[in-house]
Design a protein around this motif. Structure first.
Motif, PDB file in Angstrom:
ATOM      1  N   LYS A 388       0.778  -1.151   0.179  1.00 21.73           N
ATOM      2  CA  LYS A 388       0.059   0.207   0.083  1.00 21.73           C
ATOM      3  C   LYS A 388       0.832   1.304  -0.132  1.00 21.73           C
ATOM      4  O   LYS A 388       1.940   1.413   0.577  1.00 21.73           O
ATOM      5  CB  LYS A 388      -0.793   0.001   1.108  1.00 21.73           C
ATOM      6  N   VAL A 389       0.423   2.152  -0.829  1.00 20.11           N
ATOM      7  CA  VAL A 389       1.492   3.456  -1.035  1.00 20.11           C
ATOM      8  C   VAL A 389       1.369   4.261   0.349  1.00 20.11           C
ATOM      9  O   VAL A 389      -0.074   4.073   0.848  1.00 20.11           O
ATOM     10  CB  VAL A 389       0.866   4.365  -2.113  1.00 20.11           C
ATOM     11  N   ASP A 390       2.507   4.676   0.597  1.00 18.28           N
ATOM     12  CA  ASP A 390       2.417   5.747   1.953  1.00 18.28           C
ATOM     13  C   ASP A 390       1.778   7.163   1.608  1.00 18.28           C
ATOM     14  O   ASP A 390       2.689   7.785   0.904  1.00 18.28           O
ATOM     15  CB  ASP A 390       3.729   5.618   2.361  1.00 18.28           C
ATOM     16  N   VAL A 391       0.623   7.243   2.004  1.00 18.73           N
ATOM     17  CA  VAL A 391      -0.116   8.465   1.505  1.00 18.73           C
ATOM     18  C   VAL A 391       0.235   9.462   2.614  1.00 18.73           C
ATOM     19  O   VAL A 391      -0.159   9.164   3.821  1.00 18.73           O
ATOM     20  CB  VAL A 391      -1.693   8.350   1.313  1.00 18.73           C
ATOM     21  N   ASP A 392       0.473  10.606   2.429  1.00 16.42           N
ATOM     22  CA  ASP A 392       0.919  11.756   3.432  1.00 16.42           C
ATOM     23  C   ASP A 392       1.568  11.287   4.567  1.00 16.42           C
ATOM     24  O   ASP A 392       1.205  11.173   5.653  1.00 16.42           O
ATOM     25  CB  ASP A 392      -0.476  12.263   4.002  1.00 16.42           C
ATOM     26  N   PRO A 393       2.665  10.811   4.178  1.00 14.95           N
ATOM     27  CA  PRO A 393       4.071  10.315   5.258  1.00 14.95           C
ATOM     28  C   PRO A 393       4.461  11.506   6.169  1.00 14.95           C
ATOM     29  O   PRO A 393       4.227  12.724   5.791  1.00 14.95           O
ATOM     30  CB  PRO A 393       5.025   9.874   4.326  1.00 14.95           C
ATOM     31  N   LYS A 394       4.817  11.343   7.300  1.00 12.95           N
ATOM     32  CA  LYS A 394       5.279  12.072   8.225  1.00 12.95           C
ATOM     33  C   LYS A 394       7.089  12.368   7.805  1.00 12.95           C
ATOM     34  O   LYS A 394       7.553  11.596   7.549  1.00 12.95           O
ATOM     35  CB  LYS A 394       5.239  11.556   9.736  1.00 12.95           C
ATOM     36  N   PRO A 395       7.292  13.871   7.807  1.00 17.23           N
ATOM     37  CA  PRO A 395       8.410  14.083   7.162  1.00 17.23           C
ATOM     38  C   PRO A 395       9.356  13.783   8.716  1.00 17.23           C
ATOM     39  O   PRO A 395       9.132  13.526   9.548  1.00 17.23           O
ATOM     40  CB  PRO A 395       8.505  15.748   7.161  1.00 17.23           C
ATOM     41  N   GLU A 396      10.562  13.378   7.983  1.00 18.54           N
ATOM     42  CA  GLU A 396      11.866  12.563   9.095  1.00 18.54           C
ATOM     43  C   GLU A 396      12.241  14.057   9.739  1.00 18.54           C
ATOM     44  O   GLU A 396      12.761  14.088  10.960  1.00 18.54           O
ATOM     45  CB  GLU A 396      12.740  12.102   8.578  1.00 18.54           C
ATOM     46  N   VAL A 397      12.583  15.177   8.991  1.00 13.17           N
ATOM     47  CA  VAL A 397      13.115  16.248   9.505  1.00 13.17           C
ATOM     48  C   VAL A 397      12.087  17.703   9.105  1.00 13.17           C
ATOM     49  O   VAL A 397      11.650  17.687   7.816  1.00 13.17           O
ATOM     50  CB  VAL A 397      14.556  16.663   9.031  1.00 13.17           C
ATOM     51  N   VAL A 398      11.976  18.601   9.991  1.00 11.31           N
ATOM     52  CA  VAL A 398      11.043  19.876   9.698  1.00 11.31           C
ATOM     53  C   VAL A 398      12.037  20.884  10.046  1.00 11.31           C
ATOM     54  O   VAL A 398      12.566  20.931  11.426  1.00 11.31           O
ATOM     55  CB  VAL A 398       9.905  19.758  10.214  1.00 11.31           C
ATOM     56  N   TRP A 399      12.218  21.968   9.063  1.00 11.88           N
ATOM     57  CA  TRP A 399      12.849  23.104   9.551  1.00 11.88           C
ATOM     58  C   TRP A 399      11.996  24.152   9.410  1.00 11.88           C
ATOM     59  O   TRP A 399      11.591  24.417   8.468  1.00 11.88           O
ATOM     60  CB  TRP A 399      14.027  23.258   8.292  1.00 11.88           C
ATOM     61  N   PRO A 400      11.785  24.674  10.558  1.00 15.93           N
ATOM     62  CA  PRO A 400      10.835  25.915  10.706  1.00 15.93           C
ATOM     63  C   PRO A 400      11.594  27.330  10.355  1.00 15.93           C
ATOM     64  O   PRO A 400      12.681  27.376  10.886  1.00 15.93           O
ATOM     65  CB  PRO A 400      10.201  25.895  12.139  1.00 15.93           C
ATOM     66  N   CYS A 401      10.936  28.017   9.495  1.00 16.41           N
ATOM     67  CA  CYS A 401      11.427  29.527   9.203  1.00 16.41           C
ATOM     68  C   CYS A 401      10.730  30.533   9.899  1.00 16.41           C
ATOM     69  O   CYS A 401       9.629  30.389  10.128  1.00 16.41           O
ATOM     70  CB  CYS A 401      11.571  29.650   7.714  1.00 16.41           C
ATOM     71  N   ALA A 402      11.387  31.705   9.851  1.00 19.17           N
ATOM     72  CA  ALA A 402      10.595  32.871  10.691  1.00 19.17           C
ATOM     73  C   ALA A 402       9.581  33.661   9.455  1.00 19.17           C
ATOM     74  O   ALA A 402       8.741  34.240  10.036  1.00 19.17           O
ATOM     75  CB  ALA A 402      11.830  33.807  10.872  1.00 19.17           C
ATOM     76  N   ALA A 403       9.541  33.211   8.170  1.00 17.46           N
ATOM     77  CA  ALA A 403       8.552  33.682   7.452  1.00 17.46           C
ATOM     78  C   ALA A 403       8.305  32.612   6.425  1.00 17.46           C
ATOM     79  O   ALA A 403       8.969  31.725   6.388  1.00 17.46           O
ATOM     80  CB  ALA A 403       9.219  34.809   6.618  1.00 17.46           C
ATOM     81  N   PRO A 404       7.404  32.692   5.698  1.00 20.28           N
ATOM     82  CA  PRO A 404       6.962  31.918   4.368  1.00 20.28           C
ATOM     83  C   PRO A 404       8.261  31.725   3.571  1.00 20.28           C
ATOM     84  O   PRO A 404       8.955  32.719   3.247  1.00 20.28           O
ATOM     85  CB  PRO A 404       5.813  32.453   3.977  1.00 20.28           C
ATOM     86  N   ILE A 405       8.380  30.602   3.223  1.00 17.42           N
ATOM     87  CA  ILE A 405       9.515  30.071   2.272  1.00 17.42           C
ATOM     88  C   ILE A 405       8.979  30.432   0.778  1.00 17.42           C
ATOM     89  O   ILE A 405       8.064  30.091   0.251  1.00 17.42           O
ATOM     90  CB  ILE A 405       9.736  28.754   2.228  1.00 17.42           C
TER      91      ILE A 405
END
Length: 454
Positions: A388-405
């Motif tokens: 079964k295809v992994d739908v909407d997987p959880k990211p391994e790493v998240v980099w938050p930024c101060a403003a929208p990229i």
């Protein structure tokens, strides 16, 4: 004897433009000018001529200074075409891979050799215009090719020497109402992975495929007859008669049956981030059960803030800044429909377990950021095979930024990653070392739309 009652007075000059005080000693510089005073209107003409001459000298001096400054700059080399490709129809896009150039035409594809600019073969079975082409060398004179037509369909090909082999249409569906169009397509270096950004009627998503290039190379070597038949079909495709087109379609179906090429494997389907809403957890313990070890940042969905708290905070905000909200107008939160993604080589920012063996030249993950999002999400590609295809997987790493990229770019060596936010801040990351090299902020009046490494 007559005696004058008043002292002698010098009469005023008869001309208004008599010699000025600063010109009284002109005869000290040029004694001959004492006797060379010109009458009117000759003096006025002389002044006009001298004024024109002085203005001309100022212009000449400025141009000479500009020419001297231009000589110090590096002059761009002017390149002129040395050869041209003769195509049938209109060329809309092209891509280079190895010693071949793939050209998208108004009625299909064409391949040319770089050395002599001669056409090798063509493909026009679909009878549609190709708008986007991505190509990558697989080795042993094999090339993977992704082509997007005017209807938004994605065609996957394997090219070898002088023949096309059609593999699959990645977004073809039986129900036309569920058809999705391609917004962006990316092929990794070496042709190991392919990413396709699709848009449906109500949402958009990103599909990541693993291409079985090793099996393609073996199957093409073991089935030379199918490749020869396909090459014959491609060479005959430019003749254009009805009988030939029927023959071409029959040869196409025969080649697909005989070649039995391996199909790409869908690894994951990444969807846009969901908006943060109120918590459904009944207790803090239940929220902690959903959290991992806490070593990385998440997307912010596992929290304890209730809907009533969001509504109360929203009411306070609107009451405080009502005048500013009315002036700018209310903006509705829309689901993002476009994403920018890059394939990343193994580095320190992608943490994998010791049981996974990584190859230095094969991508180990992808970076994805959606429009209007503050987060850069990193996903690993070395995932175990699932039915079964992994739908909407959880990211391994998240980099938050101060403003929208706003945009991002990866260097050709895949070592440096550049992020530009909407507040005009640009950050260059070294992926091998795992830390930022530099941070630069532009002026507020500038808007960053795209970035490229030179």
């Amino acid at each position: 004897v007559y005696i004058r009652k008043h002292p002698l007075e010098i009469p005023p000059p008869s001309e208004k433009d008599w010699i000025k005080d600063d010109e009284e000693d002109f005869f000290l510089q040029d004694p001959d000018r004492v006797f060379d005073a010109l009458p009117q209107p000759v003096r006025m003409i002389n002044k006009l001529v001298m004024l024109v001459f002085e203005n001309a000298m100022e212009i000449i001096e400025r141009r000479e200074a500009l020419q001297e400054a231009q000589k110090g700059k590096v002059q761009a080399t002017k390149c002129f075409p040395t050869a041209e490709f003769e195509v049938t129809g209109r060329a809309s896009c092209l891509a280079a891979s190895g010693k071949y150039i793939f050209v998208g035409l108004s009625m299909g594809l064409a391949v040319f050799q770089v050395s002599d600019c001669k056409q090798v073969c063509a493909w026009d079975t679909a009878k549609t215009e190709i708008c986007v082409i991505r190509a990558s060398a697989l080795g042993n004179e094999h090339h993977a090719l992704l082509a997007v037509d005017e209807l938004g369909f994605v065609w996957l090909f394997c090219f070898h020497k002088d023949s096309f082999l059609f593999i699959k249409n990645l977004n073809e569906v039986e129900d036309i109402s569920k058809r999705s169009t391609c917004l962006e397509v990316v092929l990794s270096q070496g042709g190991d992975y392919a990413g396709v950004l699709l848009q449906g009627n109500t949402e958009a998503w990103l599909e990541i495929y693993r291409l079985p290039k090793d099996s393609w190379l073996k199957e093409r070597e073991n089935s030379p007859g199918a490749a020869a038949g396909l090459a014959f079909r491609d060479r005959r495709s430019s003749q254009g008669s009805t009988a030939d087109s029927l023959l071409q379609e029959s040869l196409l179906s025969a080649s697909k049956t005989d070649a039995k090429m391996g199909l790409p494997v869908l690894l994951m389907k990444v969807k846009p981030p969901k908006p943060i809403t109120g918590s459904n957890f009944k207790s803090p313990l239940e929220a902690l059960m959903k959290v991992d070890d806490g070593s990385v940042f998440g997307l912010g969905h596992n929290h304890l803030i209730k809907d009533s708290q969001w509504e109360q905070q929203e009411a306070i905000f609107r009451n405080t800044y009502q005048e500013y909200l009315e002036a700018e107008g209310e903006s509705k939160v829309e689901i993002p429909r476009h994403a920018t993604f890059h394939f990343l080589l193994p580095s320190r920012i992608l943490q994998v377990g010791p049981e996974i063996k990584l190859q230095p030249a094969v991508p180990a993950g992808i970076s994805v950021h959606w429009d209007g999002s503050h987060n850069l999400c990193l996903y690993l590609l070395n995932r175990p095979f699932k039915e079964k295809v992994d739908v909407d997987p959880k990211p391994e790493v998240v980099w938050p930024c101060a403003a929208p990229i706003a945009c991002s770019a990866v260097s050709s060596c895949c070592r440096y990653l550049a992020l530009a936010c909407e507040d005009t801040a640009i950050t260059i990351w070294d992926q091998h070392l795992g830390y930022p090299l530099t941070v630069t902020a532009l002026l507020d009046e500038h808007v960053i739309r795209s970035m490229h490494f030179l």
